[in-house]
Design an enzyme around this catalytic site. Structure first.
Site, PDB file in Angstrom:
ATOM      1  N   GLU A 155     -13.288   0.609   9.045  1.00  0.00           N
ATOM      2  CA  GLU A 155     -13.674   0.991  10.403  1.00  0.00           C
ATOM      3  C   GLU A 155     -15.019   1.699  10.470  1.00  0.00           C
ATOM      4  O   GLU A 155     -15.646   1.733  11.532  1.00  0.00           O
ATOM      5  CB  GLU A 155     -12.583   1.861  11.022  1.00  0.00           C
ATOM      6  CG  GLU A 155     -11.290   1.094  11.280  1.00  0.00           C
ATOM      7  CD  GLU A 155     -10.179   1.956  11.842  1.00  0.00           C
ATOM      8  OE1 GLU A 155      -9.302   1.409  12.521  1.00  0.00           O
ATOM      9  OE2 GLU A 155     -10.177   3.186  11.610  1.00  0.00           O
ATOM     10  N   GLU A 182      -8.459   1.700   5.714  1.00  0.00           N
ATOM     11  CA  GLU A 182      -8.804   1.648   7.132  1.00  0.00           C
ATOM     12  C   GLU A 182     -10.102   2.399   7.425  1.00  0.00           C
ATOM     13  O   GLU A 182     -10.944   1.930   8.201  1.00  0.00           O
ATOM     14  CB  GLU A 182      -7.659   2.225   7.965  1.00  0.00           C
ATOM     15  CG  GLU A 182      -6.421   1.343   8.036  1.00  0.00           C
ATOM     16  CD  GLU A 182      -6.594   0.152   8.962  1.00  0.00           C
ATOM     17  OE1 GLU A 182      -7.593   0.117   9.707  1.00  0.00           O
ATOM     18  OE2 GLU A 182      -5.726  -0.743   8.949  1.00  0.00           O
ATOM     19  N   ASP A 233       2.836   5.478  26.931  1.00  0.00           N
ATOM     20  CA  ASP A 233       1.748   5.093  27.828  1.00  0.00           C
ATOM     21  C   ASP A 233       2.335   4.897  29.222  1.00  0.00           C
ATOM     22  O   ASP A 233       3.102   3.959  29.464  1.00  0.00           O
ATOM     23  CB  ASP A 233       1.107   3.804  27.314  1.00  0.00           C
ATOM     24  CG  ASP A 233      -0.065   3.335  28.147  1.00  0.00           C
ATOM     25  OD1 ASP A 233      -0.143   3.683  29.342  1.00  0.00           O
ATOM     26  OD2 ASP A 233      -0.914   2.607  27.611  1.00  0.00           O
ATOM     27  N   GLU A 240       0.806  -1.219   0.000  1.00  0.00           N
ATOM     28  CA  GLU A 240       0.000   0.000   0.000  1.00  0.00           C
ATOM     29  C   GLU A 240       0.840   1.271   0.000  1.00  0.00           C
ATOM     30  O   GLU A 240       1.940   1.306   0.553  1.00  0.00           O
ATOM     31  CB  GLU A 240      -0.881   0.057   1.253  1.00  0.00           C
ATOM     32  CG  GLU A 240      -2.023  -0.910   1.290  1.00  0.00           C
ATOM     33  CD  GLU A 240      -2.836  -0.748   2.564  1.00  0.00           C
ATOM     34  OE1 GLU A 240      -4.072  -0.705   2.469  1.00  0.00           O
ATOM     35  OE2 GLU A 240      -2.233  -0.671   3.651  1.00  0.00           O
TER      36      GLU A 240
END
EC number: 3.1.3.-
Length: 206
Positions: free
Chosen positions: A123, A119, A144, A110
């Site tokens: 989605e 996507e 995180d 891609e």
């Protein structure tokens, strides 16, 4: 480079000239409606719940920090509570919502824009009609704090044909996305400030 600190994340945002064409690249888009409003998505499950359930071995939770429950949906908290052993810490309800951008991991064959188009189609159950994809991009590096993980993502703008009123009325059946939302209506979310900054950076750099 601009830095944002939230209770669970440290976020670095910087403008870049291009996005690496690699199978490890994760690319996302903030969609912009025909009435010039930015779209984000609400995830069906929280990242905290996903992390906890993936690492349950054995599948019994002895205790869980109240701080973690701040970043979980109420149905997930109930599920965790069901698995808690007697005498463990209490769990409280939250008004949490896990916001994400539409997009994902680049396939080997891609282009960057092809990935974004695929996507978004997957989605949103093909509900959004893409007119064009912007040329400017930002790099987003997220640490995180809850699980000590680091993520590197890229983001562009994607212009669609739908009005915001239409977008928020769509019923989404995707396994990951529960609904689409206006970013501007999410000012109480812990991610709002840096998502708005990303949007404004892309919008005014075009």
């Amino acid at each position: 480079m601009t830095t944002f600190e939230t209770p669970r994340e440290t976020v670095f945002i910087e403008s870049v000239d291009s996005i690496p064409q690699s199978k490890k690249t994760h690319v996302f888009a903030i969609c912009v409606t025909v009435d010039n409003k930015p779209i984000v998505a609400a995830r069906r499950s929280s990242f905290v719940f996903q992390e906890i359930t993936m690492n349950m071995n054995p599948p019994i939770v002895v205790t869980i920090s109240k701080h973690l429950t701040n970043y979980m949906y109420n149905n997930e908290i109930k599920e965790i509570k069901r698995k808690l052993q007697k005498g463990s810490a209490p769990i409280y309800k939250t008004s949490f919502e896990e916001l994400i951008l539409l997009g994902g991991k680049l396939n080997k064959s891609e282009t960057i824009d092809d990935c974004i188009r695929r996507e978004i189609k997957e989605e949103t159950d093909s509900k959004l009609t893409i007119k064009s994809i912007g040329t400017t991009c930002v790099k987003i590096t997220i640490t995180d704090k809850l699980f000590n993980r680091k993520y590197v993502n890229y983001c562009k703008l994607c212009y669609i044909d739908e009005l915001m009123e239409e977008v928020i009325s769509f019923v989404i059946y995707n396994v990951e996305i529960r609904k689409l939302k206006s970013l501007l209506d999410c000012d109480n979310n812990d991610k709002f400030n840096y998502l708005r900054f990303i949007y404004n950076t892309l919008l005014y750099s075009k």
